[in-house]
Design a protein around this motif. Structure first.
Motif, PDB file in Angstrom:
ATOM      1  N   GLU A  17      -0.519  19.786   7.593  1.00 23.97           N
ATOM      2  CA  GLU A  17      -0.886  18.449   8.026  1.00 23.97           C
ATOM      3  C   GLU A  17      -0.340  18.100   9.410  1.00 23.97           C
ATOM      4  OE1 GLU A  17      -2.952  16.017   5.768  1.00 23.97           O
ATOM      5  OE2 GLU A  17      -3.390  18.154   5.907  1.00 23.97           O
ATOM      6  N   GLY A  18       0.196  19.074  10.105  1.00 23.25           N
ATOM      7  CA  GLY A  18       0.667  18.835  11.462  1.00 23.25           C
ATOM      8  C   GLY A  18       1.924  18.001  11.546  1.00 23.25           C
TER       9      GLY A  18
ATOM     10  N   LEU B 246       7.670  15.412  -2.629  1.00 27.50           N
ATOM     11  CA  LEU B 246       8.033  16.819  -2.768  1.00 27.50           C
ATOM     12  C   LEU B 246       9.522  17.039  -2.488  1.00 27.50           C
ATOM     13  CD1 LEU B 246       4.968  18.514  -1.026  1.00 27.50           C
ATOM     14  CD2 LEU B 246       5.519  18.561  -3.469  1.00 27.50           C
ATOM     15  N   GLU B 247      10.055  16.327  -1.511  1.00 29.26           N
ATOM     16  CA  GLU B 247      11.479  16.486  -1.204  1.00 29.26           C
ATOM     17  C   GLU B 247      12.335  15.987  -2.358  1.00 29.26           C
ATOM     18  OE1 GLU B 247      14.726  15.452   2.308  1.00 29.26           O
ATOM     19  OE2 GLU B 247      12.724  14.558   2.379  1.00 29.26           O
TER      20      GLU B 247
ATOM     21  N   GLY C  83       0.814  -1.212   0.000  1.00 25.05           N
ATOM     22  CA  GLY C  83       0.000   0.000   0.000  1.00 25.05           C
ATOM     23  C   GLY C  83       0.842   1.254   0.000  1.00 25.05           C
ATOM     24  N   GLY C  84       1.947   1.249   0.771  1.00 22.82           N
ATOM     25  CA  GLY C  84       2.829   2.404   0.797  1.00 22.82           C
ATOM     26  C   GLY C  84       3.468   2.662  -0.556  1.00 22.82           C
TER      27      GLY C  84
ATOM     28  N   ALA D  77       0.127  12.147   3.925  1.00 26.50           N
ATOM     29  CA  ALA D  77       0.937  13.370   4.027  1.00 26.50           C
ATOM     30  C   ALA D  77       2.427  13.031   3.990  1.00 26.50           C
ATOM     31  CB  ALA D  77       0.594  14.117   5.313  1.00 26.50           C
ATOM     32  N   ALA D  78       2.818  11.968   4.704  1.00 30.41           N
ATOM     33  CA  ALA D  78       4.230  11.581   4.709  1.00 30.41           C
ATOM     34  C   ALA D  78       4.696  11.180   3.317  1.00 30.41           C
ATOM     35  CB  ALA D  78       4.449  10.429   5.694  1.00 30.41           C
TER      36      ALA D  78
END
Length: 597
Positions: A354-355, A338-339, A248-249, A331-332
């Motif tokens: 997203e905290g 993005l990084e 899934g990841g 979010a992670a």
């Protein structure tokens, strides 16, 4: 040349006792045949059991050693003997270290043709380098430099990969246990899942190269076959079912990288994930693909997400309604993408929204916005582990004062602090901050007592050691738990405090700790050894646990030694006679006691 904060005690702390002993032997017999320093890196060659010497690389900064790597196969925790030998050679023979410029400096003046000749020469000497060079070139071509990258609305094209070979591999792996009996196959399930995992790593190579479409094709092949074939496996231990989380990841990140999918393609992939989720959900694997479905359906065009990436942050973050359970996972994954794409400002906006405040602060530090990272970190971080992560990044950027400040603040918050305190101790000691190092060492011991942590405080305490020794011993007497019992026995016996060691094992301890205390107490407290050894032996003998009789005999041997140390030979003979009289029908035991006197 010296490495900051390097001492024999520091080397001992990072190696097992056996590794240090053997490394010291290697050093003394001259096995370190080369020591070279390039900037803040120390390289060595150490002769070992193989014909070719092992290569060691140690990096350091003003706080001390930051990493130490050896190409030997040692994997038992701590530094290997080759690293120990290297650092001892550096410590005791700094004049033997050859100073050379860094490779970056050495290559700076070479033109393109000279660099080309150098690479060809090296590849000719070691053909494996040719593969590495080709892989590096292919990766650079797959991910162009920012200046050459196509605009975001003109996606990079990729040649479709044939997924059939990997599909056949997965199928073969899952069915490889079919010839075994179920009881035998059970022990191989972890290995089977591991083989499929290695195929999944190939998918991650495509994801990291920005090739989302081919990653999705490979994932479809792996997942389709795995969903069909995992039921052939005995999943009593959860290995097979647990792998769906990893799948899934990978789907989540691949869906985000493939940002040029059409709406129809997104819908097709999402329906496929829904079907697989329904199939595995019947067997207790729930929600494995929820984040992946959202990633594929939303992409980067989801309106709330687009607003966040433009800096419009609201209470709902990147969602139209309250965030779902998988929001943090999604979010992670978005942040990792993005990084890799160097979209750093969007990364910061999303992390805030997203905290993901720990990641937000770490990115500030990586971008060199040190003061912002420190100020924000002191305000928003809540766990010692978060402060440690930030301090490590600051140290990598050579912001040593900031790293110290952040790490020290981390010791004031609630949570497990042993790792942070030990790290801070080494850094402060290397920087000459003796008082701060001592304070951190004391915290490290209180959080996780051990003999090495105890000796670290002693090493730093100087004239304060008598006072601190009593404080640490008092703390140790109040500690509880298995790890504390180990530390209590190690330290109390080393300090000659046998009665304290006895108290540490009275309420139950592992057999090896109990044996160590008995051996130490034999002369000082033989009566206690007699009672403790008899109790252990009788717990085996009385209920007739015949397969453990050899352990009972071992306890009886200790009881015999204690009786004799107490001058009670007659009492020992009487006790042995009582055992033979009461348990004479336990023939296996009687056979073991034959000739025992």
């Amino acid at each position: 040349m010296t490495v900051p904060s390097l001492s024999e005690a520091a080397i001992r702390r990072r190696a097992t006792a056996e590794s240090f002993r053997r490394g010291e032997s290697y050093y003394r017999r001259g096995a370190v045949i080369s020591l070279v320093r390039r900037g803040d890196e120390l390289q060595s060659e150490v002769e070992g059991s193989q014909y070719e010497p092992y290569r060691v690389r140690v990096t350091f900064d003003e706080g001390g050693v930051t990493s130490a790597i050896c190409d030997c196969p040692y994997d038992w925790g701590g530094w290997c003997k080759h690293i120990v030998a290297t650092l001892l050679a550096c410590l005791h023979g700094p004049d033997t270290v050859e100073e050379r410029p860094t490779l970056d400096d050495a290559l700076a003046d070479l033109d393109r043709e000279h660099l080309r000749e150098l690479l060809l020469h090296l590849a000719a000497r070691d053909p494996r380098l040719a593969d590495e060079i080709e892989s590096h070139i292919a990766l650079r071509q797959a991910i162009p430099e920012e200046a050459d990258a196509p605009p975001k609305d003109s996606p990079q094209r990729h040649t479709p990969i044939d997924p059939q070979p990997i599909r056949r591999q997965v199928s073969g792996i899952l069915r490889s246990l079919g010839h075994m009996r179920p009881s035998e196959a059970y022990w191989h399930v972890g290995s089977v899942v591991g083989q499929v995992r290695q195929l999944l790593w190939q998918v991650h190579d495509f994801i990291e190269a920005g090739d989302g479409r081919n990653a999705l094709l490979l994932l479809e092949a792996i997942t389709d076959e795995y969903v069909e074939g995992w039921l052939y496996l005995d999943d009593s231990d959860g290995y097979a079912g647990g792998f769906f989380e990893e799948l899934g990841g990978a789907w989540t990140e691949a869906g985000l990288v493939a940002d040029d999918l059409s709406p129809e393609e997104r819908e097709r992939w999402a329906q496929m994930l829904t079907r697989w989720q329904a199939e595995v959900g019947n067997y207790g694997v729930d929600d494995a693909f929820d984040a992946a479905q959202a990633a594929i359906l939303q992409g980067w065009d989801y309106p709330p997400l687009k607003r966040v990436l433009q800096g419009q942050i609201t209470r709902l973050g990147a969602w139209e309604v309250e965030a779902p359970w998988y929001a943090d996972d999604l979010a992670a994954a978005r942040l990792r993408v993005l990084e890799r794409q160097e979209r750093y400002q969007e990364y910061l906006y999303l992390a805030q929204a997203e905290g993901q405040l720990g990641l937000y602060v770490l990115m500030l530090a990586r971008l060199g916005r040190v003061q912002e990272a420190v100020d924000e970190g002191l305000q928003v971080l809540r766990a010692p582990s978060q402060f440690l992560a930030l301090a490590k990044v600051l140290r990598q950027r050579e912001e040593m004062a900031a790293a110290l400040r952040v790490a020290e603040h981390g010791l004031t918050v609630e949570g497990y602090k042993a790792e942070l305190a030990a790290w801070l101790c080494d850094l402060a000691d290397g920087m000459g901050e003796a008082a701060r190092a001592l304070e951190a060492a004391t915290v490290a011991f209180r959080e996780l007592p051990s003999e090495s942590a105890y000796r670290r405080v002693q090493e730093l305490a100087g004239g304060r050691w008598p006072e601190l020794r009593e404080e640490l011993l008092a703390h140790l007497r109040r500690a509880s738990g298995y790890s504390s019992s180990q530390a209590q026995v190690d330290i109390f016996l080393d300090e000659g405090l046998v009665d304290d060691a006895i108290a540490a094992v009275e309420e139950g301890a592992s057999y090896d700790l109990l044996e160590r205390v008995m051996d130490a107490a034999l002369e000082h407290r033989p009566e206690w050894v007699i009672g403790a050894a008899r109790r252990q032996a009788e717990r085996i003998i009385e209920p007739g646990k015949s397969k453990y009789y050899h352990h009972a005999v071992g306890w009886l041997e200790r009881a015999r030694a204690a009786y004799r140390a107490a001058g009670r030979e007659a009492d020992w003979q009487a006790y042995l006679g009582e055992i033979r009289a009461r348990h004479g029908r336990k023939y296996k035991l009687m056979g073991m006691l034959e000739g025992f006197s």
